[in-house]
Design a protein around this motif. Structure first.
Motif, short mmCIF file in Angstrom:
data_model
loop_
_atom_site.label_atom_id
_atom_site.label_comp_id
_atom_site.label_asym_id
_atom_site.label_seq_id
_atom_site.Cartn_x
_atom_site.Cartn_y
_atom_site.Cartn_z
N VAL A 14 -3.08 7.83 1.06
CA VAL A 14 -1.88 7.64 0.22
C VAL A 14 -2.38 6.35 -0.74
CG1 VAL A 14 0.41 6.42 0.25
CG2 VAL A 14 -0.27 7.84 2.13
N ILE A 15 -1.83 6.60 -1.99
CA ILE A 15 -2.43 5.80 -3.11
C ILE A 15 -1.41 5.29 -3.63
CG2 ILE A 15 -3.81 5.52 -5.21
CD1 ILE A 15 -5.59 7.69 -4.31
N THR A 16 -0.89 4.05 -3.76
CA THR A 16 0.10 3.54 -4.51
C THR A 16 -0.21 2.27 -5.46
OG1 THR A 16 2.25 2.37 -3.99
CG2 THR A 16 0.40 1.78 -2.33
N ILE A 17 0.44 2.32 -6.56
CA ILE A 17 0.55 1.32 -7.50
C ILE A 17 1.62 0.18 -7.38
CG2 ILE A 17 0.18 0.74 -9.86
CD1 ILE A 17 -1.18 3.37 -10.56
N ILE A 18 1.32 -0.86 -6.92
CA ILE A 18 2.66 -1.88 -6.57
C ILE A 18 2.35 -3.27 -7.21
CG2 ILE A 18 1.52 -2.63 -4.51
CD1 ILE A 18 4.50 -2.64 -3.10
N HIS A 19 3.33 -3.87 -7.56
CA HIS A 19 3.21 -5.06 -8.31
C HIS A 19 4.17 -6.11 -7.48
CE1 HIS A 19 2.81 -7.59 -11.79
NE2 HIS A 19 4.07 -8.01 -11.74
N GLN A 20 3.53 -7.19 -7.24
CA GLN A 20 4.22 -8.28 -6.56
C GLN A 20 4.93 -7.72 -5.33
OE1 GLN A 20 6.58 -10.20 -9.48
NE2 GLN A 20 6.86 -12.29 -8.33
N PRO A 21 4.24 -7.10 -4.34
CA PRO A 21 4.89 -6.92 -3.08
C PRO A 21 5.34 -7.85 -2.18
CG PRO A 21 2.55 -6.75 -2.86
CD PRO A 21 2.85 -7.10 -4.29
#
Length: 409
Positions: A14-21
């Motif tokens: 699973v590859i995810t691009i996340i900002h400020q988790p």
């Protein structure tokens, strides 16, 4: 996010691009790849990232979210967590690059060739969409955000309509007759007392009302998103495109707010100025106040911004040439100061379109000379309002860049 975590346990990548988790999401990530200006600053297990940055001298708050601290460091605000030493983003990039080279040396690897490295650098320079597409994407994203926060938008429209209603109600007793002058000869001796101040007074009320309506929303354009701007700029986004996209997204709000304000105001006040001319003047003044509020948001703290923006809008609204009049100001040799404020040009546009129609009956040129306003220059007045609003936005962008540069040191 828990669903994705369960999928990863089934040997599915699973590859995810996340900002400020959030912290619980950050702690659930197995591996991380952090970027700054399109370059890697860390790649490895998520459980090791805090220790890696601590080895560089950064101190993490005990009760804070590690993800927020790491994003601040990458965005150029590492000085908040490291009292001394180089905290710039490029030092992080170079340090990670050096770590990778040391690792390859210890494993006996020669790394990539010079040609491959040059090709990679060229690819990085060409990465991302062109600036004009970035403007579109930023505009589209901001519009989606406004749709999701439609309650605030409807509240602003309701306040605009209410403000126009109240100002129109204050002018209702005039019944559209807000100017009296001297009759043309030979009937001058029959003239009653002149009234040259009612139109500037109406423009004063309009300016104050629009200032109160638009100043607080104008602060929110960037006052609450400066941190996001800095992080996106640090990751390689075009600063100009981001700013222009945000500014363009406010134009529909200005348009709709001006329509509702003008409709209720004109319905009750019934002045001689036409609905279209009043709408243009009010809309451009909304545009100026939004720009002025953006400037305030760049230099004020988030909690102080709305109040300071209201005060600034009151200043530019009150100094509109009504009292003291432009003729008096001219004797003080301060006309230039009044002329750099949008309230003066709004008042002059209203004065022109409300007084000129009486030219067949009154000596309107004498009224213009007594007040200091010019007649027949409505187009110039609106053009100057547009220019002032645009200049405010340019100043706000410069202040934003200066603030970002200062924080990055």
């Amino acid at each position: 996010m828990m669903t994705l975590k369960e999928l990863s346990r089934l040997n599915i990548t699973v590859i995810t691009i996340i900002h400020q988790p959030r912290q619980e999401i950050f702690e659930s990530l197995d591996s991380l790849m952090l970027f700054g200006a399109g370059r890697v600053v860390y790649q490895g297990p998520g459980s090791h990232v805090q220790a890696y940055f601590q080895s560089l001298g950064f101190n993490f708050p005990k009760s804070g979210n590690p993800a927020d601290t790491i994003m601040d460091i990458i965005a150029g605000q590492g000085h908040l967590y490291k009292p001394s030493g180089d905290t710039g983003m490029w030092s992080l990039i170079e340090h990670w690059k050096q770590c990778q080279q040391n690792q390859r040396t210890s494993l006996g690897s020669t790394g990539i060739s010079t040609q491959d490295s040059a090709a990679l650098r060229r690819s990085i320079r060409r990465r991302g969409a062109p600036w004009y597409r970035q403007i579109y994407y930023c505009f589209l994203r901001s519009m989606i955000q406004q749709v999701r926060l439609k309650s605030g938008f409807f509240f602003e429209i309701g306040v605009s309509a209410l403000g126009g209603f109240l100002i129109g109600l204050a002018e209702f007793k005039q019944e559209g007759v807000n100017f009296r002058g001297m009759f043309w000869p030979p009937y001058t001796v029959l003239s009653s007392s002149s009234d040259y101040s009612s139109v500037p007074q109406m423009a004063l009320l309009v300016g104050i009302a629009i200032g109160l309506i638009a100043s607080s929303p104008g602060v929110k354009i960037f006052g609450e998103e400066k941190l996001v701007y800095r992080r996106e700029a640090a990751s390689g986004h075009n600063r100009f495109a981001y700013y222009v996209g945000k500014v363009m997204s406010t134009l529909p709000r200005v348009f709709v707010a001006s329509i509702h304000f003008t409709a209720t105001f004109m319905l009750l006040s019934t002045p001689r100025i036409s609905w279209g001319e009043a709408f243009v003047a009010n809309g451009l003044y909304f545009y100026c106040i939004y720009g002025l509020a953006s400037c305030v948001s760049m230099v004020a703290r988030r909690e102080d911004g709305p109040l300071l923006a209201v005060m600034a809008s009151l200043i530019v609204g009150v100094l509109n040439g009504m009292s003291p009049s432009l003729r008096t100001v001219k004797d003080w040799h301060m006309t230039w100061f009044w002329r750099i404020l949008p309230g003066t040009w709004l008042a002059e546009g209203y004065f022109d379109k409300n007084v000129s129609p009486w030219g067949h009956l009154y000596l309107v040129e004498k009224a213009a000379a007594a007040s200091g306003f010019d007649l027949g220059k409505y187009g110039v007045d609106m053009g100057v309002l547009l220019a002032i609003g645009t200049i405010y936005r340019v100043i706000a962008f410069v202040l934003l860049r200066m603030s970002s540069h200062h924080r990055g040191k």
